[in-house]
Design a protein around this motif. Structure first.
Motif, PDB file in Angstrom:
ATOM      1  N   SER A   1      28.263  10.548  71.806  1.00  0.00           N
ATOM      2  CA  SER A   1      27.579  10.211  73.046  1.00  0.00           C
ATOM      3  C   SER A   1      26.242  10.926  73.183  1.00  0.00           C
ATOM      4  CB  SER A   1      28.466  10.576  74.243  1.00  0.00           C
ATOM      5  OG  SER A   1      28.730  11.969  74.257  1.00  0.00           O
ATOM      6  N   ARG A   2      25.978  11.943  72.346  1.00  0.00           N
ATOM      7  CA  ARG A   2      24.739  12.701  72.457  1.00  0.00           C
ATOM      8  C   ARG A   2      23.901  12.701  71.175  1.00  0.00           C
ATOM      9  NH1 ARG A   2      26.246  18.245  75.769  1.00  0.00           N
ATOM     10  NH2 ARG A   2      27.493  17.281  77.430  1.00  0.00           N
ATOM     11  N   LEU A   3      24.528  12.466  70.041  1.00  0.00           N
ATOM     12  CA  LEU A   3      23.842  12.599  68.770  1.00  0.00           C
ATOM     13  C   LEU A   3      23.591  11.245  68.125  1.00  0.00           C
ATOM     14  CD1 LEU A   3      22.750  14.515  66.567  1.00  0.00           C
ATOM     15  CD2 LEU A   3      25.046  14.501  65.571  1.00  0.00           C
ATOM     16  N   CYS A   4      22.343  11.009  67.715  1.00  0.00           N
ATOM     17  CA  CYS A   4      21.951   9.784  67.018  1.00  0.00           C
ATOM     18  C   CYS A   4      21.286  10.138  65.701  1.00  0.00           C
ATOM     19  CB  CYS A   4      20.955   8.970  67.854  1.00  0.00           C
ATOM     20  SG  CYS A   4      21.663   7.997  69.171  1.00  0.00           S
ATOM     21  N   LEU A   5      21.542   9.341  64.695  1.00  0.00           N
ATOM     22  CA  LEU A   5      20.763   9.390  63.469  1.00  0.00           C
ATOM     23  C   LEU A   5      19.703   8.302  63.548  1.00  0.00           C
ATOM     24  CD1 LEU A   5      23.546   9.903  60.769  1.00  0.00           C
ATOM     25  CD2 LEU A   5      22.198  11.637  61.985  1.00  0.00           C
ATOM     26  N   VAL A   6      18.478   8.621  63.131  1.00  0.00           N
ATOM     27  CA  VAL A   6      17.362   7.684  63.263  1.00  0.00           C
ATOM     28  C   VAL A   6      16.559   7.654  61.970  1.00  0.00           C
ATOM     29  CG1 VAL A   6      17.130   7.874  65.777  1.00  0.00           C
ATOM     30  CG2 VAL A   6      15.946   9.504  64.299  1.00  0.00           C
ATOM     31  N   GLY A   7      15.917   6.530  61.725  1.00  0.00           N
ATOM     32  CA  GLY A   7      15.060   6.421  60.558  1.00  0.00           C
ATOM     33  C   GLY A   7      14.175   5.196  60.642  1.00  0.00           C
ATOM     34  N   ASP A   8      13.026   5.233  59.987  1.00  0.00           N
ATOM     35  CA  ASP A   8      12.145   4.070  59.926  1.00  0.00           C
ATOM     36  C   ASP A   8      11.344   4.109  58.638  1.00  0.00           C
ATOM     37  OD1 ASP A   8       9.973   5.859  60.362  1.00  0.00           O
ATOM     38  OD2 ASP A   8      10.120   5.601  62.516  1.00  0.00           O
ATOM     39  N   ALA A   9      10.824   2.960  58.265  1.00  0.00           N
ATOM     40  CA  ALA A   9       9.973   2.847  57.079  1.00  0.00           C
ATOM     41  C   ALA A   9       9.014   1.686  57.282  1.00  0.00           C
ATOM     42  CB  ALA A   9      10.815   2.622  55.817  1.00  0.00           C
ATOM     43  N   MET A  10       7.745   1.921  56.975  1.00  0.00           N
ATOM     44  CA  MET A  10       6.713   0.903  57.120  1.00  0.00           C
ATOM     45  C   MET A  10       5.933   0.803  55.810  1.00  0.00           C
ATOM     46  SD  MET A  10       6.815  -0.317  60.289  1.00  0.00           S
ATOM     47  CE  MET A  10       5.204  -0.801  60.924  1.00  0.00           C
TER      48      MET A  10
ATOM     49  N   GLU B   1       0.756   3.907  50.587  1.00  0.00           N
ATOM     50  CA  GLU B   1       1.968   4.705  50.483  1.00  0.00           C
ATOM     51  C   GLU B   1       2.925   4.315  51.609  1.00  0.00           C
ATOM     52  OE1 GLU B   1       4.375   7.560  48.679  1.00  0.00           O
ATOM     53  OE2 GLU B   1       2.331   7.089  48.064  1.00  0.00           O
ATOM     54  N   LEU B   2       4.196   4.132  51.285  1.00  0.00           N
ATOM     55  CA  LEU B   2       5.217   3.858  52.299  1.00  0.00           C
ATOM     56  C   LEU B   2       5.238   4.994  53.312  1.00  0.00           C
ATOM     57  CD1 LEU B   2       7.748   1.910  52.898  1.00  0.00           C
ATOM     58  CD2 LEU B   2       9.090   3.767  51.877  1.00  0.00           C
ATOM     59  N   VAL B   3       5.222   4.648  54.600  1.00  0.00           N
ATOM     60  CA  VAL B   3       5.311   5.643  55.669  1.00  0.00           C
ATOM     61  C   VAL B   3       6.743   5.648  56.192  1.00  0.00           C
ATOM     62  CG1 VAL B   3       4.441   6.364  57.911  1.00  0.00           C
ATOM     63  CG2 VAL B   3       2.893   5.291  56.283  1.00  0.00           C
ATOM     64  N   TRP B   4       7.370   6.821  56.258  1.00  0.00           N
ATOM     65  CA  TRP B   4       8.797   6.865  56.596  1.00  0.00           C
ATOM     66  C   TRP B   4       9.126   8.085  57.453  1.00  0.00           C
ATOM     67  CZ3 TRP B   4      11.081  11.371  55.127  1.00  0.00           C
ATOM     68  CH2 TRP B   4      10.453  12.107  54.104  1.00  0.00           C
ATOM     69  N   SER B   5      10.290   8.030  58.077  1.00  0.00           N
ATOM     70  CA  SER B   5      10.853   9.188  58.777  1.00  0.00           C
ATOM     71  C   SER B   5      12.366   9.046  58.799  1.00  0.00           C
ATOM     72  CB  SER B   5      10.307   9.312  60.208  1.00  0.00           C
ATOM     73  OG  SER B   5      10.870   8.311  61.040  1.00  0.00           O
ATOM     74  N   ALA B   6      13.066  10.179  58.871  1.00  0.00           N
ATOM     75  CA  ALA B   6      14.530  10.182  58.930  1.00  0.00           C
ATOM     76  C   ALA B   6      14.991  11.490  59.547  1.00  0.00           C
ATOM     77  CB  ALA B   6      15.130  10.004  57.535  1.00  0.00           C
ATOM     78  N   GLY B   7      15.960  11.402  60.440  1.00  0.00           N
ATOM     79  CA  GLY B   7      16.459  12.619  61.066  1.00  0.00           C
ATOM     80  C   GLY B   7      17.502  12.325  62.127  1.00  0.00           C
ATOM     81  N   GLY B   8      17.561  13.204  63.119  1.00  0.00           N
ATOM     82  CA  GLY B   8      18.551  13.059  64.174  1.00  0.00           C
ATOM     83  C   GLY B   8      17.984  13.429  65.527  1.00  0.00           C
ATOM     84  N   THR B   9      18.601  12.885  66.582  1.00  0.00           N
ATOM     85  CA  THR B   9      18.200  13.144  67.967  1.00  0.00           C
ATOM     86  C   THR B   9      19.424  13.580  68.764  1.00  0.00           C
ATOM     87  OG1 THR B   9      16.421  11.505  67.890  1.00  0.00           O
ATOM     88  CG2 THR B   9      17.213  12.148  70.068  1.00  0.00           C
ATOM     89  N   TYR B  10      19.295  14.685  69.497  1.00  0.00           N
ATOM     90  CA  TYR B  10      20.400  15.195  70.317  1.00  0.00           C
ATOM     91  C   TYR B  10      20.000  15.136  71.784  1.00  0.00           C
ATOM     92  CZ  TYR B  10      24.107  18.189  72.094  1.00  0.00           C
ATOM     93  OH  TYR B  10      25.179  18.682  72.799  1.00  0.00           O
ATOM     94  N   ALA B  11      20.834  14.526  72.612  1.00  0.00           N
ATOM     95  CA  ALA B  11      20.582  14.397  74.049  1.00  0.00           C
ATOM     96  C   ALA B  11      21.360  15.473  74.800  1.00  0.00           C
ATOM     97  CB  ALA B  11      20.999  13.012  74.534  1.00  0.00           C
ATOM     98  N   PHE B  12      20.646  16.301  75.540  1.00  0.00           N
ATOM     99  CA  PHE B  12      21.295  17.347  76.333  1.00  0.00           C
ATOM    100  C   PHE B  12      21.865  16.747  77.623  1.00  0.00           C
ATOM    101  CE2 PHE B  12      18.278  19.544  73.664  1.00  0.00           C
ATOM    102  CZ  PHE B  12      19.003  20.641  73.222  1.00  0.00           C
TER     103      PHE B  12
ATOM    104  N   TYR C   1      13.543  16.031  62.214  1.00  0.00           N
ATOM    105  CA  TYR C   1      13.386  14.944  61.264  1.00  0.00           C
ATOM    106  C   TYR C   1      12.449  15.337  60.134  1.00  0.00           C
ATOM    107  CZ  TYR C   1       9.010  14.234  63.795  1.00  0.00           C
ATOM    108  OH  TYR C   1       7.776  14.422  64.372  1.00  0.00           O
ATOM    109  N   ALA C   2      12.439  14.533  59.100  1.00  0.00           N
ATOM    110  CA  ALA C   2      11.460  14.645  58.015  1.00  0.00           C
ATOM    111  C   ALA C   2      10.592  13.396  58.029  1.00  0.00           C
ATOM    112  CB  ALA C   2      12.166  14.792  56.669  1.00  0.00           C
ATOM    113  N   THR C   3       9.332  13.546  57.653  1.00  0.00           N
ATOM    114  CA  THR C   3       8.419  12.402  57.635  1.00  0.00           C
ATOM    115  C   THR C   3       7.243  12.688  56.715  1.00  0.00           C
ATOM    116  OG1 THR C   3       7.108  10.892  59.015  1.00  0.00           O
ATOM    117  CG2 THR C   3       7.042  13.225  59.584  1.00  0.00           C
ATOM    118  N   ASN C   4       6.580  11.633  56.286  1.00  0.00           N
ATOM    119  CA  ASN C   4       5.314  11.804  55.555  1.00  0.00           C
ATOM    120  C   ASN C   4       4.133  11.278  56.358  1.00  0.00           C
ATOM    121  OD1 ASN C   4       5.720   9.023  55.318  1.00  0.00           O
ATOM    122  ND2 ASN C   4       4.971   8.930  53.212  1.00  0.00           N
ATOM    123  N   SER C   5       4.367  10.908  57.627  1.00  0.00           N
ATOM    124  CA  SER C   5       3.302  10.417  58.485  1.00  0.00           C
ATOM    125  C   SER C   5       2.546  11.588  59.104  1.00  0.00           C
ATOM    126  CB  SER C   5       3.886   9.538  59.597  1.00  0.00           C
ATOM    127  OG  SER C   5       2.881   9.154  60.521  1.00  0.00           O
TER     128      SER C   5
END
Length: 291
Positions: free
Chosen positions: A211-220, A238-249, A260-264
């Motif tokens: 209910s509080r934790l999400c995994l997220v990612g994108d690539a363009m 170069e492919l632009v990407w990100s991947a990580g997690g989001t926690y809702a308090f 998260y990690a990203t190259n953007s």
């Protein structure tokens, strides 16, 4: 379950079932979400820091991008976005085929308009620009001191199609374009090549695991133009990407923390299309909170 048990524990069970539905994730770091805050939503602020790889002569604050911004509702379908982003980066650059140090301070301004396609599908168009606020915004040749001026105004647009209910897996398809100058002027010889028009297409996913934790990612992927500088000091895509997690308090300010990690290079509308030099990547930290 007996009728008495249903009466006694029903509200608790209902809360557990509904809790995952209450998590309104912001979407992956570089794409965000197609949803708007809405007419009754509060103004929201965010902090974002991206720490790129450093070498032995740099400390942890070098090769970093720091951003602060606000998102406010105009009406129930439209948001306004105002942010500031400062970039301090060091890497290779086409200026005299030498190492460069880049400083870029910009305001990003944008309007996002949401169009409902269906009960679980959203479509949003964001139009805006990155505007330089510092006359020292430039790329500098560390060895010679020669520099090339960076763009002072970069218009950009993003179109997002998102489906899935908050609290469940959400998917996105997106297209993005930024109109950088084709060349960067310099008083030390001929102008150097710049990114030009960058067009990207791709998507992202938001996957709740509680209910509080999400995994997220994108690539363009880059469909047109160049958005990166190679180790050979050439412009490339170069492919632009990100991947990580989001926690809702669990607080009344709707606070979320993203790791998260990203190259953007930055979360701005135009800057998010640009990949770090030399295949670099960053550790990102972002905090969002309602006012």
């Amino acid at each position: 379950m007996s009728p008495k048990a249903v009466i006694r524990y029903g509200p608790v069970l209902l809360a557990l079932l509904v809790a995952p539905m209450l998590l309104a994730a912001d979407g992956p770091p570089n794409l965000g979400t197609a949803a708007v805050i809405g007419q009754d939503g509060p103004t929201r602020w965010y902090l974002d820091a991206r720490f790129f790889e450093t070498n032995s002569s740099q400390d942890e604050t070098d090769n970093a991008t720091y951003s602060l911004g606000f998102v406010a509702p105009i009406n129930n379908k439209t948001d306004a976005w105002l942010g500031f982003s400062t970039l301090d980066a060091e890497g290779r650059d086409p200026i005299n085929l030498a190492v460069r140090s880049s400083d870029r301070d910009v305001l990003t301004v944008a309007i996002k308009r949401q169009v409902d396609v269906g009960s679980s599908v959203k479509c949003a168009l964001t139009v805006g620009a990155d505007v330089a606020v510092n006359t020292a915004t430039r790329g500098v040749n560390v060895g010679t001191g020669n520099y090339a001026k960076q763009d002072t105004f970069v218009p950009a647009v993003k179109l997002q199609l998102e489906w899935g209910q908050p609290g469940h897996t959400q998917f996105q398809l997106a297209g993005q374009a930024a109109w950088w100058d084709d060349t960067a002027p310099t008083p030390f010889g001929d102008a150097v090549m710049n990114y030009g028009t960058v067009v990207a297409g791709g998507g992202g996913v938001t996957w709740p695991i509680s209910s509080r934790l999400c995994l997220v990612g994108d690539a363009m992927a880059i469909l047109d133009g160049d958005n990166a500088i190679t180790i050979d000091n050439l412009l490339d895509e170069e492919l632009v990407w990100s991947a990580g997690g989001t926690y809702a308090f669990n607080d009344r300010f709707n606070t979320t923390l993203s790791v998260y990690a990203t190259n953007s290079l930055s979360p701005t509308l135009a800057g998010s299309t640009i990949a770090a030099s030399d295949d670099g990547a960053a550790l990102g930290l972002a905090l969002r909170r309602d006012l």
